[in-house]
Structures are given as C-alpha cells and as structure tokens.
Design a protein around this motif. Sequence first.
Motif, short mmCIF file in Angstrom:
data_model
loop_
_atom_site.label_atom_id
_atom_site.label_comp_id
_atom_site.label_asym_id
_atom_site.label_seq_id
_atom_site.Cartn_x
_atom_site.Cartn_y
_atom_site.Cartn_z
N SER A 14 0.83 -1.20 0.00
CA SER A 14 0.00 0.00 0.00
C SER A 14 0.86 1.25 0.00
CB SER A 14 -0.92 -0.01 1.22
OG SER A 14 -1.69 1.16 1.27
N ASN A 15 1.91 1.27 0.84
CA ASN A 15 2.78 2.43 0.89
C ASN A 15 3.50 2.64 -0.44
OD1 ASN A 15 2.06 2.76 3.55
ND2 ASN A 15 3.86 1.72 4.36
N ALA A 16 3.93 1.55 -1.06
CA ALA A 16 4.64 1.67 -2.34
C ALA A 16 3.72 2.19 -3.43
CB ALA A 16 5.22 0.31 -2.73
N GLU A 17 2.48 1.70 -3.48
CA GLU A 17 1.57 2.11 -4.54
C GLU A 17 1.17 3.57 -4.40
OE1 GLU A 17 -1.72 -0.55 -4.68
OE2 GLU A 17 -0.48 -2.29 -5.11
N ASP A 18 1.24 4.14 -3.19
CA ASP A 18 0.92 5.54 -3.01
C ASP A 18 1.85 6.44 -3.82
OD1 ASP A 18 -1.20 5.07 -1.38
OD2 ASP A 18 -0.07 5.29 0.50
N LEU A 19 3.04 5.93 -4.21
CA LEU A 19 3.97 6.71 -5.03
C LEU A 19 3.35 7.08 -6.37
CD1 LEU A 19 7.24 4.65 -4.49
CD2 LEU A 19 6.79 6.93 -3.59
N LEU A 20 2.40 6.27 -6.85
CA LEU A 20 1.85 6.45 -8.19
C LEU A 20 0.47 7.10 -8.19
CD1 LEU A 20 2.84 2.92 -9.52
CD2 LEU A 20 4.05 5.05 -9.92
N ARG A 21 -0.10 7.36 -7.04
CA ARG A 21 -1.47 7.85 -6.97
C ARG A 21 -1.54 9.36 -6.94
NH1 ARG A 21 -4.10 3.78 -2.51
NH2 ARG A 21 -4.09 1.91 -3.79
N SER A 22 -2.69 9.88 -7.36
CA SER A 22 -2.88 11.32 -7.38
C SER A 22 -3.10 11.88 -5.99
CB SER A 22 -4.07 11.67 -8.27
OG SER A 22 -5.25 11.05 -7.80
N THR A 23 -3.34 11.00 -4.97
CA THR A 23 -3.44 11.51 -3.60
C THR A 23 -2.11 12.06 -3.13
OG1 THR A 23 -3.02 9.25 -2.83
CG2 THR A 23 -5.31 9.94 -2.99
N ASP A 24 -1.03 11.63 -3.78
CA ASP A 24 0.28 12.22 -3.51
C ASP A 24 0.30 13.61 -4.15
OD1 ASP A 24 2.95 12.91 -3.41
OD2 ASP A 24 3.64 10.86 -3.79
N PRO A 25 0.61 14.67 -3.38
CA PRO A 25 0.55 16.03 -3.94
C PRO A 25 1.65 16.34 -4.94
CG PRO A 25 1.47 16.07 -1.72
CD PRO A 25 0.99 14.66 -1.96
N LYS A 26 2.58 15.45 -5.17
CA LYS A 26 3.69 15.72 -6.08
C LYS A 26 3.17 15.89 -7.51
CE LYS A 26 6.94 12.89 -3.41
NZ LYS A 26 7.79 11.69 -3.45
N PRO A 27 3.78 16.80 -8.29
CA PRO A 27 3.41 16.95 -9.70
C PRO A 27 4.02 15.84 -10.54
CG PRO A 27 5.21 18.43 -9.17
CD PRO A 27 4.80 17.77 -7.87
N GLU A 28 3.59 15.75 -11.80
CA GLU A 28 4.18 14.77 -12.71
C GLU A 28 5.59 15.19 -13.09
OE1 GLU A 28 3.32 11.88 -13.96
OE2 GLU A 28 1.39 11.75 -12.94
N ARG A 347 -4.29 7.13 -16.27
CA ARG A 347 -5.22 7.91 -15.46
C ARG A 347 -5.80 7.06 -14.33
NH1 ARG A 347 -9.38 11.30 -18.97
NH2 ARG A 347 -9.74 12.10 -16.84
N LEU A 348 -6.16 5.82 -14.64
CA LEU A 348 -6.72 4.94 -13.61
C LEU A 348 -5.69 4.66 -12.52
CD1 LEU A 348 -9.03 3.15 -12.58
CD2 LEU A 348 -8.13 1.32 -14.03
N GLN A 349 -4.46 4.38 -12.93
CA GLN A 349 -3.42 4.08 -11.96
C GLN A 349 -3.09 5.29 -11.10
OE1 GLN A 349 0.07 1.24 -12.70
NE2 GLN A 349 1.03 3.22 -13.07
N ARG A 350 -3.19 6.48 -11.68
CA ARG A 350 -2.93 7.70 -10.93
C ARG A 350 -3.95 7.87 -9.80
NH1 ARG A 350 -3.42 11.51 -14.86
NH2 ARG A 350 -1.34 11.02 -15.62
N LYS A 351 -5.18 7.38 -10.02
CA LYS A 351 -6.23 7.54 -9.02
C LYS A 351 -6.34 6.34 -8.08
CE LYS A 351 -9.11 10.48 -12.01
NZ LYS A 351 -10.41 10.61 -12.69
#
Length: 478
Positions: A14-28, A347-351
């Motif tokens: 779960s922690n690793a997958e958060d790197l790829l989600r849009s819930t992370d405030p980091k820009p692309e 897009r799906l993976q980002r969310k």
Amino acid sequence: MPRTTHESPSQKDSNAEDLLRSTDPKPELPGKFVTPIALGTILQPLNSSMIAVALVGIRSHFDAGTSVTWLVSALYLATAVAAPAMGRIADVLGPRRTSLAGIVLVGATSAVAPFAPNVATLVVCRILIGIGTAAQYPCGVAMIRRAADRLRSRPNNTLAALAICSQVTAALGPSLGGLLVGGFGWAGVFWINVPLAVFGGAVIMRWGPADAPARGHSSGRLKSLARVDPVGMLLFAVSITTLMFWLLSLAATPVWWWLAVAVPAVALTAWWGLRARDPFLDMRLLARGGLSLTYVRTIVTYTAFYCVFYGLPQWLEEARGLGPVGTGLVVLPIAAVGAVSTLLATRLQRKQGPRAALLVGTAALCVGGLLLTVPDAGSPILLLLVVSAMLGLPNGFNNMGNQGAMYAAAPAERMGAASGLYRTSQYVGANLAAALLALVIGGHADDAGLHRMGLAISIIAGALLAASLFGLLRRRRA
C-alpha cells in the motif's frame, strides 16, 4: 538505539503504490525527460520486429537455410540475459552513462553488420545489438526514478510514454522494415540503427537526467564496477540461457538436458544471491513488497500477449487466407487500441494504483480470449477488426499495471536491476507462448487451433483475475 518498525506485506504494498497515486501532492515528472528516455527504449522493439521482413533476403544473400531464424532468437536471448545485467551496471555506474554506452554499441555494430561475411557473424552482431538495446529500458526506468526522487515528482506520464513507445514501435516495425528492405535491401534494417543511435545519444547527452558525479578516477570506477558481482551475473546468464533454450525446444522436441543444466544453475544463482555481500540478483529483494509476484504475473501475462502476437497473424494468413498486408492491417488495431488503453490505464493508476489497472486488464484479456473462439475462416473482416481491437484493450492496462507494481516495489538504488528482470520476465513469457502455440495450434493454424488458443488465453486471464481479486481482498482485510 533506533526503534525498528515492522510492516506487513500488505502495508508495504500500500505504501509503495501511493507513489503512483494522485493523492500524492507531487506533480508529474516534467515532459522534457520523456523524449531522451523514450528514444533509447524504441531500439529494442524496433530491432526485434523489423528483422521479420528481412529474413528472406538474408537467406537468399548467404544461401542459408533455417539458420537465419537464429537472427530472431539471438536478440531475444541476449536481451533476456543482458537486461538485468545492464540494469545492475546502471545502478552502480549511473543509468545515463550505461544507456549511452549501449547506444554506442548498437550504432557501431549496426554500421558493420551489413558487411558480415556469413550468417554466423550476423548472429553475433544481433547478439551485440541485443546487449546494447537491453540497456535502454532498465536505464530509462532508473533515470526516471532518480529524476522523480530528485524533483519530488510522480512518474506516471513518463512510464506511460515508455509503454506506448514500446507497443507502437513493435507494431510498426514490420512496416518500416518492409520500406527499408525495399529501398536498401536487407542491410536497411541495420543501417537505420546508425542515425537513430546518433540522434538518441545526442538527445540523452543534452537533456537526459544527469548521473551522480563519478567518484575518483578510472581506478575508482573499476572498483565500482567490481560491485556489479560478475560471479552472480555469470550464474544468472547460465540459468536464464539454459532455461530459454529448454523453453524454445518445447515447440518441437523437448531437450530435457537443458532443463537438467538449468535447475542446478538456478539453485546456485539463488544460493549465491543469499551469500554474496552485494549480489547481482539479491534474493532478499525478490521477497520485498511482492516484487517476485510481479515478475511471475508478468511472465503469465506476456505468455497470453505473445500467443496473440504470433498466433493470430498465423491464423489470418493460413486459415482466413489474407496476405501479409491484409494481416498487418487486421492486427493494426491491437497496437492502436493498446496505445489508447495505456493512456486510460495511466489515469486509472494515478487515481487507484496498479491493482486497479491489472483488474481491468485481466478482465479485458479474459473477454478477448473468449472472443477468439468466435471467428472462423469465413468470418467478415469487420468482425476480425472488432476482435483485434478488443485484444488491444488489455495490453495497456496490464503493461502499466505490472510496470507500476514493479516500480513501486523496487528500491530506488536497485531500480535498474529490478526493471531489467522485468524485461527478462517478458521474454520468458514469449518463449512459453511459443511452446503453448505448438500445443494448441500445431504446425498449421486452423479454426479449431484458434479456438483452443482463445480458451487457453481466457483460462490464463481468469487465473490472473482471481489472483488480483484475492490480493485486493487481502489488502482490504489488512
């Protein structure tokens, strides 16, 4: 004494997958990194697919027989062995330097390959080209990870660009190869690498993410290179080569002594990976965050993918009676829809993360396999185009899902080696597909063989879907 925290495997995933989600405030990651990284990664799929239309000319030029097929197998074998090795070198010496070295090797070898005196020399050239192209994907992913960590950015769009470049280039390779062979003879599929290498190398030098400064002089770099673990590399090379030869033999008469060599070689590789201080293949790394499960899932996924890639065109030509041009047009929607589905998967993976992309991809693959049981030799072209488009849909989702899971699970300092093993997993799947096609289709593709292939693909996809659902339920319970 620092306190040690313990996380369950589900928590780590779960922690690793958060790197790829849009819930992370980091820009692309900025788009300027896409072109220099993507340019290098097109070399491998381009060289693996262009050669198909040059084999007849090469066979005629050298008055050779079936030995020309080694021009295809040699590249796959070299890439499968070299990808993790070049990735590990990139982890130690820097991905930008390693990528440039690989590009130079491709360009130089391609410049001399047309002057080869015989097929054996040309096979050696293909092996060297395979080594050079093998460096590009793991180096590209490693450059992405280092740039993303340095700039505090997310890598979704850049990873999607790599996936799209790979799919589109592999699909367009035969068409480009046909133009090159028509204009320059079989040597054209080698000549094209020279300007691509020059341009790609110049772009990487200008805009590619810089490596960390090298420590010391040449002696220091040699000491760093010793960390690559040559013993571990040799054991891995023996393991994967003998395993691939055994898998290739399954399409005809199985050569079991290859397996007799592969099994102890794999055991020795695993033993050394646990014993060495800084091993090439870190067995502890494979147990981290489900990384080994990602490789297994990639092998199985690409077994189904290559069944479609090789089996459907064979049926279109032999049973449906289409020529090479007609076959190419019918399977073109696989690449086109695959590129679009890659964008949707991004897009799906980002969310939702990689698991959501894998669920959609495996479900679509199951449907696509079942659709392959419908056509027969009299089916209209429109139906075949619909089936082809449906078979392209799972490619983007599965590719992005597996690639995202690997990226999230692997540590940054081992990203090159981890992504190289991901590439190797794809080619193991390709050889398993060849064996499966020999079982379900045989020497001649008819309607019954196509339908058996479709059922096999749907069974594979169903197993992947069940595994993904089980992992999702386990994660929710955790």
